[in-house]
Enzyme design. Structure first.
Site, PDB file in Angstrom:
ATOM      1  N   HIS A  38      -5.247   5.670  -4.366  1.00 11.06           N
ATOM      2  CA  HIS A  38      -4.562   6.508  -5.355  1.00 11.06           C
ATOM      3  C   HIS A  38      -4.444   7.947  -4.836  1.00 11.06           C
ATOM      4  O   HIS A  38      -3.413   8.594  -4.993  1.00 11.06           O
ATOM      5  CB  HIS A  38      -5.354   6.559  -6.667  1.00 11.06           C
ATOM      6  CG  HIS A  38      -5.490   5.240  -7.362  1.00 11.06           C
ATOM      7  ND1 HIS A  38      -6.695   4.590  -7.480  1.00 11.06           N
ATOM      8  CD2 HIS A  38      -4.572   4.469  -7.993  1.00 11.06           C
ATOM      9  CE1 HIS A  38      -6.513   3.467  -8.155  1.00 11.06           C
ATOM     10  NE2 HIS A  38      -5.242   3.359  -8.476  1.00 11.06           N
ATOM     11  N   GLN A 154       5.121  -5.348  -7.106  1.00 12.03           N
ATOM     12  CA  GLN A 154       5.313  -4.313  -8.131  1.00 12.03           C
ATOM     13  C   GLN A 154       6.285  -3.251  -7.628  1.00 12.03           C
ATOM     14  O   GLN A 154       7.207  -2.833  -8.354  1.00 12.03           O
ATOM     15  CB  GLN A 154       3.962  -3.683  -8.462  1.00 12.03           C
ATOM     16  CG  GLN A 154       4.024  -2.345  -9.154  1.00 12.03           C
ATOM     17  CD  GLN A 154       2.660  -1.865  -9.600  1.00 12.03           C
ATOM     18  OE1 GLN A 154       2.100  -2.391 -10.545  1.00 12.03           O
ATOM     19  NE2 GLN A 154       2.102  -0.860  -8.949  1.00 12.03           N
ATOM     20  N   MET A 185      -8.024  -1.192  -0.409  1.00  6.83           N
ATOM     21  CA  MET A 185      -8.726  -0.567  -1.538  1.00  6.83           C
ATOM     22  C   MET A 185      -8.095  -1.017  -2.844  1.00  6.83           C
ATOM     23  O   MET A 185      -6.874  -1.105  -2.969  1.00  6.83           O
ATOM     24  CB  MET A 185      -8.664   0.941  -1.413  1.00  6.83           C
ATOM     25  CG  MET A 185      -9.528   1.407  -0.282  1.00  6.83           C
ATOM     26  SD  MET A 185      -9.949   3.130  -0.452  1.00  6.83           S
ATOM     27  CE  MET A 185     -10.881   3.335   1.052  1.00  6.83           C
TER      28      MET A 185
HETATM   29  O1  PAF Z   1      -0.454  -0.236 -10.144  1.00 10.05           O
HETATM   30  C1  PAF Z   1      -0.954   0.044 -11.250  1.00 10.05           C
HETATM   31  O2  PAF Z   1      -2.030   0.647 -11.340  1.00 10.05           O
HETATM   32  C2  PAF Z   1      -0.222  -0.349 -12.523  1.00 10.05           C
HETATM   33  O3  PAF Z   1       0.384  -1.590 -12.381  1.00 10.05           O
HETATM   34  C3  PAF Z   1       0.784   0.721 -13.012  1.00 10.05           C
HETATM   35  C4  PAF Z   1       1.906   0.930 -12.016  1.00 10.05           C
HETATM   36  C5  PAF Z   1       0.062   2.027 -13.237  1.00 10.05           C
HETATM   37  C6  PAF Z   1       1.419   0.281 -14.336  1.00 10.05           C
HETATM   38  O4  PAF Z   1       0.451   0.119 -15.317  1.00 10.05           O
END
Ligand code: PAF
Length: 288
Positions: A38, A154, A185
């Site tokens: 992140h 995604q 991770m």
């Molecule tokens: O990847 C994630 O953490 C989730 O799928 C997201 C993109 C924040 C949507 O809830």
């Protein structure tokens, strides 16, 4: 200074002020329990945009019945101090009532792309993701939004949604961040017992094996899939969900590899489901 909003109204006011001042906004959508993956998105967003907003929201709509929505790890105070250290300007941290005040009647339908790979065992998962991401785009109106390559399906779905529905946002996909032994991770890695954690390197090892086969000139996709599946099945604690070689646009399987491919795996260790993938480009193969 990092400002925290828990209402859509307050977030909207911040967006309006920043926009009025001519600032560009970068959004990193997350479900919290942040890790280096992140933070790498946050750092990219800091380089690309004047202002960076991070959303922290564990989205119930993307969990299918029986999954870990209640148990999903949450650590808001820790997340906030990490984000403050990264110089994030705003954190949007709504609760479920704020995001879904009523049972929604509208959602983003993904079609076949949401049924393949992870959609096979998580049928409504990508509808939930696309819907919440669309809501976050409306609320925070980013110029750019940052997603990790680790969640390749995604990322592809969000990119297609943005094109199909003309969202005025540029999607940036950032490389997967790995532990020293190759494990991608993930917030869910904390669920793993020490034994399963050690065995979980099988995901990356199977991807590396596929890459070696492809680079050595093997172009029969099902042979590559079979070898990956055998490797994964040989690990006692691992339960294979899928190991696929697919087209990186359509996510459909292929017979012969011709051009770029996405090699993707999903494996369960007890109740913990891990995913990983590798994009292998045509040039990378030709060099070998
Ligand atoms: O990847 C994630 O953490 C989730 O799928 C997201 C993109 C924040 C949507 O809830």
């Amino acid at each position: 200074m990092t400002v925290v909003f828990d209402t859509i109204f307050a977030a909207g006011q911040w967006v309006q002020t920043e926009r009025a001042g001519g600032k560009t906004i970068g959004l990193v959508p997350t479900m919290g329990f942040l890790h280096e993956g992140h933070l790498s998105l946050v750092r990219r967003a800091r380089q690309r945009c004047d202002r960076v907003a991070v959303s922290i929201f564990v989205n119930p709509m993307q969990f299918v019945p029986g999954e870990d929505f209640e148990q999903y790890p949450r650590a808001f105070d820790r997340d906030l101090s990490l984000l403050e250290r990264e110089g994030v300007h705003a954190v949007f941290h709504p609760d479920v009532k704020e995001m879904y005040p009523l049972q929604p009647v509208t959602s983003i339908c993904i079609g076949k792309l949401g049924e393949l790979l992870c959609g096979g065992s998580r049928p409504s998962h990508f509808r939930g993701i696309a819907t919440v991401v669309a809501k976050l785009f409306h609320i925070l109106q980013p110029d750019r939004a940052f997603f990790g390559q680790k969640d390749a399906q995604q990322a592809i779905i969000v990119q297609k949604m943005v094109w199909d529905l003309h969202f005025p946002v540029k999607i940036e996909i950032c490389p997967t961040v790995r532990e020293a032994d190759g494990l991608a991770m993930s917030s869910r890695n904390v669920y793993l017992s020490p034994h399963d954690r050690a065995e979980a390197t099988i995901l990356y090892r199977s991807l590396q094996h596929a890459e070696n086969l492809i680079r050595s000139g093997i172009s029969n996709a099902s042979r590559i899939e079979q070898e990956m599946q055998e490797m994964i099945r040989a690990v006692a604690a691992a339960e294979l969900d899928y190991a696929r070689v697919v087209d990186p646009e359509s996510l459909e399987g292929m017979r012969q590899i011709d051009g770029n491919v996405l090699v993707a795996v999903a494996v369960r260790f007890g109740k913990t489901r891990l995913i990983d993938n590798m994009m292998i480009t045509a040039e990378k193969r030709e060099r070998k």
